[in-house]
Design a protein around this motif. Structure first.
Motif, PDB file in Angstrom:
ATOM      1  N   ALA A  37       0.836  -1.354  -0.001  1.00 51.65           N
ATOM      2  CA  ALA A  37       0.033  -0.104   0.028  1.00 51.65           C
ATOM      3  C   ALA A  37       0.834   1.204  -0.082  1.00 51.65           C
ATOM      4  O   ALA A  37       0.481   2.195  -0.714  1.00 51.65           O
ATOM      5  CB  ALA A  37      -1.018  -0.223   1.096  1.00 51.65           C
ATOM      6  N   ALA A  79      -4.765   2.967   5.813  1.00 49.68           N
ATOM      7  CA  ALA A  79      -6.201   3.431   5.205  1.00 49.68           C
ATOM      8  C   ALA A  79      -6.791   3.690   6.498  1.00 49.68           C
ATOM      9  O   ALA A  79      -7.711   4.941   6.534  1.00 49.68           O
ATOM     10  CB  ALA A  79      -6.794   2.516   4.558  1.00 49.68           C
ATOM     11  N   SER A 126      -4.136   6.116   9.054  1.00 46.34           N
ATOM     12  CA  SER A 126      -2.849   6.635   8.540  1.00 46.34           C
ATOM     13  C   SER A 126      -1.687   7.248   9.088  1.00 46.34           C
ATOM     14  O   SER A 126      -0.639   7.363   8.664  1.00 46.34           O
ATOM     15  CB  SER A 126      -3.476   7.688   7.475  1.00 46.34           C
ATOM     16  N   GLU A 168      -8.574  -2.176  -3.313  1.00 48.90           N
ATOM     17  CA  GLU A 168      -9.205  -0.849  -3.111  1.00 48.90           C
ATOM     18  C   GLU A 168      -7.971   0.226  -3.134  1.00 48.90           C
ATOM     19  O   GLU A 168      -8.103   1.464  -3.321  1.00 48.90           O
ATOM     20  CB  GLU A 168     -10.080  -0.621  -1.828  1.00 48.90           C
ATOM     21  N   GLU A 169      -6.736  -0.361  -2.186  1.00 49.82           N
ATOM     22  CA  GLU A 169      -5.783   0.650  -1.886  1.00 49.82           C
ATOM     23  C   GLU A 169      -4.666   0.468  -2.921  1.00 49.82           C
ATOM     24  O   GLU A 169      -3.566   1.365  -2.781  1.00 49.82           O
ATOM     25  CB  GLU A 169      -5.085   0.153  -0.589  1.00 49.82           C
ATOM     26  N   ARG A 197      -8.769  -3.519   4.942  1.00 52.01           N
ATOM     27  CA  ARG A 197      -7.642  -2.367   4.594  1.00 52.01           C
ATOM     28  C   ARG A 197      -6.680  -2.814   5.413  1.00 52.01           C
ATOM     29  O   ARG A 197      -6.465  -3.447   6.327  1.00 52.01           O
ATOM     30  CB  ARG A 197      -8.582  -1.100   4.779  1.00 52.01           C
ATOM     31  N   THR A 198      -5.643  -1.979   4.987  1.00 47.98           N
ATOM     32  CA  THR A 198      -4.419  -1.928   5.680  1.00 47.98           C
ATOM     33  C   THR A 198      -4.177  -0.697   6.719  1.00 47.98           C
ATOM     34  O   THR A 198      -5.220   0.121   6.760  1.00 47.98           O
ATOM     35  CB  THR A 198      -2.921  -1.729   4.800  1.00 47.98           C
ATOM     36  N   GLU A 255       1.119   4.144  -2.883  1.00 43.78           N
ATOM     37  CA  GLU A 255       0.852   5.590  -2.432  1.00 43.78           C
ATOM     38  C   GLU A 255       2.047   6.344  -3.064  1.00 43.78           C
ATOM     39  O   GLU A 255       1.755   7.661  -3.468  1.00 43.78           O
ATOM     40  CB  GLU A 255       0.877   5.810  -0.915  1.00 43.78           C
TER      41      GLU A 255
END
Length: 262
Positions: A27, A236, A239, A80-81, A232-233, A31
């Motif tokens: 992730a 997310a 954050s 999703e990420e 999610r991680t 980013e």
């Protein structure tokens, strides 16, 4: 650098933060604008679950890919990420026995990743999450890799697994199936800098095994355990947490010039 950088994460001791590292680092790299593929080689399918997929609902998985039953390009799914995923299912548990009589069994994952690249899917990084064993699935993950990262819990009992893994890498992988495999180092996980024991283990890793210690050490926090329930991680779900910041810093370091060829 031509082609994606393939990083395998392995340690036959369970509970060392290996899956969390693959998910969060993937992730963080996404980013940063990297095109990332995650590979779930663990029959427990924890990585698949952690990024929001139901392993029980997946019709085809890495099991069929490893046995040559489906085109791997048809199995890749998005998350999703940002990263894509080659998902796992419980069927992978029977993969080792099915592969035993196969002549090229150690190279099945490498062949699958090459096939995916032929489809024009241009990835910058491929991160492979191995099961907590030293069996054929892990050998496939190591054979397919450019480099190995060993997540290791900062506790004395975690030492045993690292030594056995390094023996396997030297004898069975570098010596036979992947002579170009590079050991990037040990990634300290579940680190609590408030305890003398964690600090002592961290200080002893490099001297004991003659490998680099990657920075930063990943802090111990209950937030890592809570994130998969949301699919999610931590990047997310929280954050600004220390854990999320640590994985972003690790991603940044892996993008530095010293790792440009891996």
């Amino acid at each position: 650098m031509s082609g994606p950088r393939v990083l395998t994460f392995a340690n036959q001791k369970g509970g060392v933060g290996k899956t969390t590292t693959v998910a969060c680092l993937g992730a963080a790299l996404a980013e940063a604008g990297r095109r990332v593929l995650l590979v779930d080689l663990d029959p427990q399918a924890c990585l698949t679950f952690s990024v929001g997929l139901d392993p029980d609902a997946i019709e085809v998985s890495l099991y069929e890919v490893m046995l040559g039953l489906v085109d791997p390009r048809a199995v890749v799914v998005g998350t999703e990420e940002g990263p894509d995923l080659l998902p796992a299912s419980i069927d992978l548990a029977g993969c080792e026995a099915r592969l035993l009589p196969v002549q090229d069994r150690e190279y099945r994952l490498r062949q699958a990743l090459t096939r995916i690249a032929e489809d024009g899917r241009s990835y910058d990084d491929i991160l492979i999450d191995c099961p907590p064993t030293l069996g054929m699935l892990t050998i496939n993950g190591l054979t397919a890799a450019d480099a190995l990262i060993i997540p290791m819990q900062c506790e004395t009992l975690a030492y045993r697994g690292v030594g056995q893994l390094l023996d396997t890498v030297t004898i069975d992988v570098v010596g036979i199936t992947n002579p170009n495999l590079r050991i990037l180092g040990v990634l300290p996980t579940l680190y609590d800098g408030r305890t003398a024991h964690s600090r002592e283990v961290l200080a002893d890793i490099s001297q004991r095994y003659g490998v680099d210690v990657l920075e930063p050490a990943i802090p111990r926090t209950i937030r890592f355990a809570e994130a998969p329930a949301a699919g999610r991680t931590l990047l997310a779900t929280d954050s600004a947490s220390k854990g999320a910041k640590a994985y972003r810093k690790l991603a940044k370091s892996l993008l530095g010039p010293e790792f440009a060829n891996f």
